[in-house]
Write an enzyme that holds these catalytic residues in place. Structure first.
Site, PDB file in Angstrom:
ATOM      1  N   ARG A 114       0.833  -1.199   0.000  1.00 23.99           N
ATOM      2  CA  ARG A 114       0.000   0.000   0.000  1.00 23.99           C
ATOM      3  C   ARG A 114       0.873   1.256   0.000  1.00 23.99           C
ATOM      4  NH1 ARG A 114      -2.659  -1.041   4.166  1.00 23.99           N
ATOM      5  NH2 ARG A 114      -4.562  -1.812   3.165  1.00 23.99           N
TER       6      ARG A 114
ATOM      7  N   TYR B 256      17.634  10.288   1.026  1.00 19.97           N
ATOM      8  CA  TYR B 256      18.888  11.050   1.129  1.00 19.97           C
ATOM      9  C   TYR B 256      19.169  11.711  -0.209  1.00 19.97           C
ATOM     10  CZ  TYR B 256      23.298  12.352   3.284  1.00 19.97           C
ATOM     11  OH  TYR B 256      24.333  13.070   3.812  1.00 19.97           O
TER      12      TYR B 256
ATOM     13  N   ARG C 276      27.674  24.164   5.375  1.00 21.22           N
ATOM     14  CA  ARG C 276      28.071  23.762   4.011  1.00 21.22           C
ATOM     15  C   ARG C 276      27.316  22.487   3.667  1.00 21.22           C
ATOM     16  NH1 ARG C 276      30.775  20.325   1.259  1.00 21.22           N
ATOM     17  NH2 ARG C 276      31.331  19.161   3.139  1.00 21.22           N
TER      18      ARG C 276
ATOM     19  N   LYS D 124      20.577  11.202   7.037  1.00 18.59           N
ATOM     20  CA  LYS D 124      21.754  10.346   7.219  1.00 18.59           C
ATOM     21  C   LYS D 124      21.467   9.247   8.246  1.00 18.59           C
ATOM     22  CE  LYS D 124      26.247  10.704   5.919  1.00 18.59           C
ATOM     23  NZ  LYS D 124      27.005  11.563   5.003  1.00 18.59           N
TER      24      LYS D 124
ATOM     25  N   GLU E 149      28.910  16.382  10.320  1.00 22.87           N
ATOM     26  CA  GLU E 149      28.351  16.381   8.968  1.00 22.87           C
ATOM     27  C   GLU E 149      28.196  17.810   8.439  1.00 22.87           C
ATOM     28  OE1 GLU E 149      26.755  14.672   5.469  1.00 22.87           O
ATOM     29  OE2 GLU E 149      27.719  13.722   7.194  1.00 22.87           O
ATOM     30  N   ASP E 150      28.757  18.051   7.264  1.00 21.29           N
ATOM     31  CA  ASP E 150      28.535  19.278   6.497  1.00 21.29           C
ATOM     32  C   ASP E 150      28.848  20.552   7.275  1.00 21.29           C
ATOM     33  OD1 ASP E 150      27.958  17.828   4.310  1.00 21.29           O
ATOM     34  OD2 ASP E 150      25.835  18.276   4.226  1.00 21.29           O
TER      35      ASP E 150
ATOM     36  N   ASP F 193      32.202  12.345   8.343  1.00 14.91           N
ATOM     37  CA  ASP F 193      31.896  11.570   7.145  1.00 14.91           C
ATOM     38  C   ASP F 193      32.320  12.288   5.873  1.00 14.91           C
ATOM     39  OD1 ASP F 193      30.665   9.289   5.785  1.00 14.91           O
ATOM     40  OD2 ASP F 193      29.215  10.763   5.084  1.00 14.91           O
ATOM     41  N   ASP F 194      32.238  13.627   5.848  1.00  9.33           N
ATOM     42  CA  ASP F 194      32.642  14.372   4.649  1.00  9.33           C
ATOM     43  C   ASP F 194      34.112  14.143   4.323  1.00  9.33           C
ATOM     44  OD1 ASP F 194      30.081  15.721   4.390  1.00  9.33           O
ATOM     45  OD2 ASP F 194      30.679  16.834   6.171  1.00  9.33           O
TER      46      ASP F 194
ATOM     47  N   ALA G 192      36.261  17.619   1.409  1.00  9.70           N
ATOM     48  CA  ALA G 192      36.083  16.310   0.794  1.00  9.70           C
ATOM     49  C   ALA G 192      37.267  15.964  -0.096  1.00  9.70           C
ATOM     50  CB  ALA G 192      34.783  16.276  -0.002  1.00  9.70           C
TER      51      ALA G 192
ATOM     52  N   ASN H 160      27.492  15.872  -5.269  1.00  6.22           N
ATOM     53  CA  ASN H 160      26.049  15.726  -5.087  1.00  6.22           C
ATOM     54  C   ASN H 160      25.411  17.109  -4.997  1.00  6.22           C
ATOM     55  OD1 ASN H 160      25.557  12.864  -4.852  1.00  6.22           O
ATOM     56  ND2 ASN H 160      26.705  12.902  -2.953  1.00  6.22           N
TER      57      ASN H 160
ATOM     58  N   ASN I 147      28.762   6.096  -3.261  1.00 11.40           N
ATOM     59  CA  ASN I 147      27.944   6.710  -2.211  1.00 11.40           C
ATOM     60  C   ASN I 147      28.520   6.354  -0.844  1.00 11.40           C
ATOM     61  OD1 ASN I 147      25.750   7.337  -0.372  1.00 11.40           O
ATOM     62  ND2 ASN I 147      24.423   7.394  -2.166  1.00 11.40           N
TER      63      ASN I 147
END
Length: 666
Positions: free
Chosen positions: A154, A199, A252, A270, A341-342, A363-364, A400, A513, A561
């Protein structure tokens, strides 16, 4: 009071024009006049009428406000009305005093709507007959007993009926707020379809519109105005003892810049992947945004913006705020893993270095570096280019870009190259061209490690010039600039690889991304390299099929990814009870991922597992990260536990990990 009527008026002339309003009675009083007099007055009246008309047009044509920018004034007035903090001290912070603790009802004691309105307890139409009676649910839900699979069917039908990705995201968000198990069962079983909605790339659009789309809280919103009360705010989270948090300050977000508090969507999305891809229980996850203001003028002008309506604080104040946050985390949730993150580039590197002995990672920098390293390991083996001949150009020298370069450099040092010899394989390019020591600008600290000194004073200002000079075998893009890998750039990369030897293939990773920021598309890469490219992107592309005569060839893209790494890395650190995340643990996550491919994926020419197998890959990554934590001496698990695993090996440890993960089934 009207003027009295004058029995005799002189003929009207231009000299009497200013008094014309005093002669109105004359027009209403009949008297005998001669034809010549009538004609004279008639012509005079016509003249007056014309003069009045001309005068009126002259007056109405002059607008004293014409030179005034009324829209600008109105905008300034609206901004002033929105600025509710103007005139107050920015350096005094109060302490939030709460006078009672929140009393949460236990699941075993909940009934009726208390059950249905708690997403962690709600099963929708899958409650058994006994549960409906014992929990007072009779009549509150339809009289039908459905399986979890039927509910998923559904939900997928509802998702497919939505016309835009934002609408699909909003439906999924509502589903998560109503029925946690159903949401994650749906995500796990349809990961290839739903991950781009949960994401990237959809989350970028969600963050841009977060303040408009907002309907319910999903995170902790920690304002710098309440910096003295961070511990209190952390304790207000309704689920006890979270295992992992994702924290951002929104400075960022992806390639979208400073989004302020709207960046909280990244933390929410995330953590959904930590659960969907690795099985960390949703009640053990905590999304956080640190609101330090924003430099985004659009947000500051937006009356719906949910964050602090002030300019972003200075880096020094932000650092003090982060110190206070990390101290509060250690006090309230000492076992919680913190994932940064960011954060904007300089802060990202600074915080990672400052808190490297704490239980945290970025993680970046580290996650992106690890997933690219895993793909690069596979690409090198497929390229036909020997390790000693490999040379890499990085377009993008931010957090990065430098983080990835550092991770890939370790690939070479672990294979016997000196640190300097490994570093010499990397050429970083930013908006000013090749990063060199003698370029004449002040280099950011994080770029200095890869700044070239062998350019003999020559500066290379374009990517084409750099490729012609370096003749690289691999081109990595982390610029967040769509189309920067032009046809001439990609063809030049292929030409440099072709010239180095027969049967060699170029490596091309446009990793930015979302899709609107990708340096090139998969189809372009295939076309411009005649199908020889080894390709990986940050966002998903579809397979590309070519036809030459009767021969049909289908090329399969790779998506580099971070979801292949960070969920397994986080799960491994949590299960090992690691006191911190070591560099070796991050490298191990990459090395283990590169070995996860099955025979079908290898035959397809892939360098990452299919996304449908991401949970399998996460278990392998977690297992190897746990073993590395043990070797590095940071695992706080009991010694006897490790002795058993060391006796029985991977089979026993893998089975134990699978028992710990969240896998909703009713």
């Amino acid at each position: 009071m009207f003027p009295q009527e004058t029995p005799q008026c002189p003929p009207i002339s231009s000299s009497t024009l200013p008094q014309v309003h005093n002669s109105s009675s004359e027009l209403s009083t009949p008297r005998s006049t001669s034809p010549s007099s009538t004609l004279s007055r008639s012509s005079t009246a016509t003249s007056i009428s014309k003069r009045m008309s001309i005068s009126g047009r002259r007056i109405s044509g002059f607008n004293p406000m014409a030179a005034v920018d009324i829209d600008a004034i109105e905008a300034q007035m609206k901004m002033a009305a929105l600025d509710t903090l103007k005139g107050y001290s920015a350096e005094h912070y109060g302490i939030v005093k709460q006078y009672r603790e929140t009393d949460y009802i236990a699941e075993r004691n909940a009934g009726g709507y208390q059950v249905l309105r708690e997403p962690a307890w709600n099963k929708g139409t899958s409650f058994s007959p006994d549960e409906r009676v014992s929990k007072n649910l009779t009549g509150l839900i339809p009289h039908v007993l459905e399986s979890l699979e039927t509910q998923c069917m559904r939900a997928m039908r509802m998702i497919n009926s939505r016309s835009t990705n934002i609408d699909k995201y909003l439906y999924l968000s509502t589903l998560k707020q109503n029925n946690t198990d159903l949401f994650y069962r749906l995500l796990i079983d349809n990961v290839a379809t739903l991950m781009p909605l949960v994401y990237t790339p959809t989350i970028g659009d969600v963050c841009l519109q977060y303040s408009t789309l907002y309907t319910h809280p999903e995170a902790l919103y920690i304002s710098i105005k309440q910096r003295k009360s961070i511990a209190t705010i952390l304790r207000n989270w309704p689920y006890p003892e979270p295992s992992i948090c994702v924290v951002t300050d929104g400075s960022r977000i992806l390639g979208l810049g400073d989004l302020g508090v709207n960046g909280v969507g990244i933390s929410i999305g995330k953590l959904a992947l930590y659960t969907g891809a690795a099985g960390i229980h949703p009640q053990k996850t905590l999304p956080i945004v640190l609101d330090c203001g924003t430099a985004n003028e659009h947000n500051l002008r937006d009356p719906l913006y949910l964050g602090l309506r002030q300019k972003r604080v200075s880096p020094q104040v932000a650092l003090e705020f982060m110190d206070e946050f990390m101290a509060a985390v250690k006090e309230v949730y000492p076992n919680m893993l913190v994932q940064f993150e960011d954060f904007e580039t300089e802060k990202a590197f600074q915080y990672l270095e400052r808190y490297k002995m704490e239980k945290c990672f970025n993680d970046d920098i580290q996650g992106t570096g690890a997933v690219v390293l895993a793909g690069y390991m596979g690409a090198v083996s497929l390229s036909g280019v020997p390790i000693e001949d490999q040379k890499l150009v990085f377009m993008g020298a931010g957090s990065a870009g430098v983080g990835v370069a550092k991770q890939v450099m370790e690939f070479y040092t672990r294979r016997g190259l000196s640190e300097q010899a490994a570093r010499d394989k990397f050429y970083l390019v930013d908006t000013r061209g090749l990063v060199t020591k003698d370029r004449g600008d002040k280099l950011a600290e994080h770029k200095k490690i890869f700044a070239r000194t062998d350019n003999n004073g020559h500066q290379f200002t374009t990517l084409e010039e750099v490729i012609e000079y370096v003749k690289p075998t691999a081109l990595i893009g982390l610029t967040a600039t769509f189309g920067v890998f032009t046809e001439s750039v990609v063809r030049a990369l292929k030409a440099s690889v072709d010239a180095s030897g027969l049967g060699r293939r170029p490596i091309l990773f446009p990793l930015s991304n979302p899709l609107t920021k990708a340096e090139c598309t998969f189809e372009q890469a295939i076309t411009w390299t005649e199908g020889t490219v080894i390709f990986a992107s940050g966002s998903p592309f579809s397979p590309y099929t070519t036809k030459t005569g009767d021969h049909i060839t289908t090329y399969y893209p790779n998506q580099g990814n971070n979801v292949y790494v960070f969920p397994g890395l986080g799960l491994g650190a949590i299960l090992a009870k690691a006191s911190r995340v070591t560099d070796a643990m991050v490298y191990t996550s990459a090395a283990s991922l590169s070995g996860c491919l099955n025979s079908e994926e290898i035959r397809m020419g892939l360098i990452y597992p299919k996304i449908e197998r991401v949970r399998d890959a996460s278990v392998v990554v977690a297992r190897e990260v746990m073993k590395c934590a043990r070797r590095d001496g940071v695992s706080l698990l009991p010694e006897e536990t490790w002795v058993e695993w060391e006796e029985w090996g991977d089979v026993a440890l893998t089975a134990w990990i699978k028992k710990q993960v969240y896998d909703p089934k009713w």
